[in-house]
Enzyme design. Structure first.
Site, mmCIF file in Angstrom:
data_model
loop_
_atom_site.group_PDB
_atom_site.id
_atom_site.type_symbol
_atom_site.label_atom_id
_atom_site.label_comp_id
_atom_site.label_asym_id
_atom_site.label_seq_id
_atom_site.Cartn_x
_atom_site.Cartn_y
_atom_site.Cartn_z
ATOM 1 N N LYS A 110 0.845 -1.207 0.000
ATOM 2 C CA LYS A 110 0.000 0.000 0.000
ATOM 3 C C LYS A 110 0.873 1.246 0.000
ATOM 4 O O LYS A 110 0.625 2.202 -0.724
ATOM 5 C CB LYS A 110 -0.907 0.009 1.240
ATOM 6 C CG LYS A 110 -2.293 -0.507 0.927
ATOM 7 C CD LYS A 110 -3.342 0.049 1.854
ATOM 8 C CE LYS A 110 -4.714 -0.303 1.289
ATOM 9 N NZ LYS A 110 -5.792 -0.019 2.186
ATOM 10 N N LYS A 189 -1.249 -13.859 -9.350
ATOM 11 C CA LYS A 189 -1.874 -14.504 -8.185
ATOM 12 C C LYS A 189 -3.364 -14.138 -8.101
ATOM 13 O O LYS A 189 -3.718 -12.966 -8.243
ATOM 14 C CB LYS A 189 -1.161 -14.034 -6.909
ATOM 15 C CG LYS A 189 -1.723 -14.673 -5.658
ATOM 16 C CD LYS A 189 -1.336 -13.914 -4.403
ATOM 17 C CE LYS A 189 -2.463 -14.002 -3.408
ATOM 18 N NZ LYS A 189 -2.452 -13.002 -2.376
ATOM 19 N N LYS A 192 -8.696 -10.938 -4.653
ATOM 20 C CA LYS A 192 -9.806 -9.992 -4.815
ATOM 21 C C LYS A 192 -9.276 -8.612 -5.171
ATOM 22 O O LYS A 192 -9.859 -7.885 -5.973
ATOM 23 C CB LYS A 192 -10.608 -9.893 -3.511
ATOM 24 C CG LYS A 192 -11.585 -11.037 -3.332
ATOM 25 C CD LYS A 192 -12.049 -11.144 -1.890
ATOM 26 C CE LYS A 192 -12.217 -12.592 -1.477
ATOM 27 N NZ LYS A 192 -12.062 -12.825 -0.045
HETATM 28 P P1 TYM Z 1 -7.323 -14.361 3.177
HETATM 29 O O1 TYM Z 1 -8.715 -14.180 3.652
HETATM 30 O O2 TYM Z 1 -6.728 -13.345 2.272
HETATM 31 O O3 TYM Z 1 -7.188 -15.757 2.451
HETATM 32 C C1 TYM Z 1 -7.670 -16.948 3.048
HETATM 33 C C2 TYM Z 1 -6.757 -18.088 2.688
HETATM 34 O O4 TYM Z 1 -6.731 -18.268 1.267
HETATM 35 C C3 TYM Z 1 -5.384 -18.327 0.831
HETATM 36 N N1 TYM Z 1 -5.278 -17.759 -0.531
HETATM 37 C C4 TYM Z 1 -4.594 -18.326 -1.527
HETATM 38 N N2 TYM Z 1 -3.888 -19.469 -1.584
HETATM 39 C C5 TYM Z 1 -3.316 -19.783 -2.784
HETATM 40 N N3 TYM Z 1 -3.437 -19.016 -3.895
HETATM 41 C C6 TYM Z 1 -4.141 -17.867 -3.883
HETATM 42 N N4 TYM Z 1 -4.258 -17.130 -4.984
HETATM 43 C C7 TYM Z 1 -4.764 -17.468 -2.657
HETATM 44 N N5 TYM Z 1 -5.518 -16.412 -2.277
HETATM 45 C C8 TYM Z 1 -5.826 -16.603 -0.976
HETATM 46 C C9 TYM Z 1 -4.617 -17.474 1.829
HETATM 47 O O5 TYM Z 1 -3.249 -17.783 1.815
HETATM 48 C C10 TYM Z 1 -5.306 -17.836 3.123
HETATM 49 O O6 TYM Z 1 -4.757 -19.011 3.672
HETATM 50 N N6 TYM Z 1 -4.645 -12.892 7.102
HETATM 51 C C11 TYM Z 1 -5.426 -13.993 6.562
HETATM 52 C C12 TYM Z 1 -6.605 -14.367 7.440
HETATM 53 C C13 TYM Z 1 -6.213 -14.712 8.834
HETATM 54 C C14 TYM Z 1 -5.515 -15.876 9.247
HETATM 55 C C15 TYM Z 1 -5.386 -15.740 10.672
HETATM 56 C C16 TYM Z 1 -4.998 -16.985 8.582
HETATM 57 C C17 TYM Z 1 -6.479 -13.942 9.926
HETATM 58 N N7 TYM Z 1 -5.967 -14.563 11.040
HETATM 59 C C18 TYM Z 1 -4.723 -16.731 11.421
HETATM 60 C C19 TYM Z 1 -4.352 -17.962 9.344
HETATM 61 C C20 TYM Z 1 -4.221 -17.823 10.755
HETATM 62 C C21 TYM Z 1 -5.943 -13.567 5.209
HETATM 63 O O7 TYM Z 1 -6.034 -12.425 4.915
HETATM 64 O O8 TYM Z 1 -6.365 -14.589 4.430
#
Ligand code: TYM
Length: 326
Positions: A110, A189, A192
């Site tokens: 950002k 990748k 969203k």
């Molecule tokens: P988030 O909501 O962005 O994504 C959720 C999960 O999906 C995986 N992911 C992907 N894996 C492979 N290829 C992709 N293109 C792709 N896009 C998304 C992410 O790696 C994730 O595992 N910060 C986290 C949410 C969170 C979290 C936590 C995760 C909050 N607290 C504690 C684990 C443990 C997040 O933004 O994920």
């Protein structure tokens, strides 16, 4: 093994979420402890319309259950239903060095784009560390993009443990090689924020449209094509067996097959994979009270564990008397 992971309700889940993370949640449920939560507090850093957030939270629960998350074998809950996590975030924040957060990619990206970041985005990895440490998690199934945050979590736990008593468990990320970074319709990748996602649950018509939008090169039907350079084939691999992949790959290499045909193969494979889940989801849409009950029961289980850990942490850093030695 104690497993935990979270997913943000920032919109409808996509293939990256499923292949990178959700399929691991389902494979690992039934472990000694498996906790999966909807990260609604994290989502507040981007979703600012309350009704949209409420809807997203409900959609997330429906999607996870429809995809096979089983409340009898895993605890599913809303992050904000366990307020202990925000207290742990503060306690960790007091030992978090700024440079650790400055190098985290969400904030760095950002800043590089000249977009003003708020404190929520900056300290996002500390809340994530609290999520993980709150439940003594050993393993955190995620996609590649979250690995850095789990390293931060380990750093914070180590620092806390060395400043105070050894009271926090160091977690490990679990990433699948085959789907660590699922690509989107533009070959980058899937995310969203890049507008290149293919949603998990959509009408067949819209799904077809999204698949047709996957970028390909300008080779003609007759041309010989390299499957390994094609996003359609890369995505097809997620849905198919080795034999199916070999068959489609040989059609790429033989020439005489247009990208439209490869897209059709991908569409068919998608329907075969998610068709049943789509139907389960439709059924769950009529049972939102049951879904809410599942979330409430999950929160109760998660809170019991969180209370145990926060007591340990409070006494370690001097907020409470030490428990009497046994
Ligand atoms: P988030 O909501 O962005 O994504 C959720 C999960 O999906 C995986 N992911 C992907 N894996 C492979 N290829 C992709 N293109 C792709 N896009 C998304 C992410 O790696 C994730 O595992 N910060 C986290 C949410 C969170 C979290 C936590 C995760 C909050 N607290 C504690 C684990 C443990 C997040 O933004 O994920």
């Amino acid at each position: 093994m104690k497993v935990l992971s979270g997913i943000q309700p920032t919109g409808r889940f996509h293939w990256g979420n499923y292949f990178g993370a959700i399929q691991q949640y389902i494979a690992m449920q039934g472990s000694e402890q498996s906790y999966y939560f909807i990260a609604d507090l994290h989502a507040l850093t981007t979703v600012r319309e309350p009704d949209v957030l409420r809807q997203n939270i409900q959609d997330s629960a429906l999607d996870l259950l429809a995809l096979g998350l089983d409340p009898a074998r895993a605890t599913l809950f809303r992050q904000s239903d366990v307020p202990e996590v925000t207290e742990l975030t503060w306690l960790l924040m007091t030992i978090t060095q700024m440079h650790l957060l400055e190098k985290c990619h969400a904030f760095k990206d950002k800043k590089a784009k000249g977009i003003a970041a708020d404190a929520g985005l900056f300290t996002y990895p500390v809340l994530m560390a609290a999520d993980i440490l709150m439940y003594d998690s050993d393993v955190v199934p995620v996609g590649q993009d979250q690995v850095q945050h789990i390293e931060v979590t380990r750093d914070l736990a180590q620092r806390f443990n060395s400043l105070y008593d050894e009271c926090l468990v160091l977690p490990n990320a679990h990433v699948l090689d085959s789907s660590a970074k699922v690509v989107g319709t533009d070959g980058e990748k899937m995310s969203k924020s890049y507008g290149n996602t293919i949603p998990l649950f959509d009408t067949p018509k819209r799904l077809k449209k999204q698949i047709n939008q996957i970028k390909t090169d300008s080779k003609t039907v007759e041309d010989v094509k390299d499957p390994e350079q094609c996003a359609v084939f890369t995505l097809y691999k997620l849905f198919s067996t080795d034999e199916q992949q070999a068959e489609l790959a040989s059609r790429y290499r033989a020439g005489g097959m247009g990208y439209g045909e490869a897209k059709n193969a991908l569409y068919e494979a998608t329907m075969a994979k998610f068709g049943a889940a789509f139907e389960r989801r439709t059924d769950l849409e009529g049972r939102t009270d049951d879904v809410e009950d599942i979330l409430q029961a999950g929160a109760k289980t998660a809170r019991t564990k969180a209370r145990e850990v926060i007591e340990r942490v409070r006494s370690a850093c001097g907020l409470k008397q030490k428990p009497a030695a046994i």
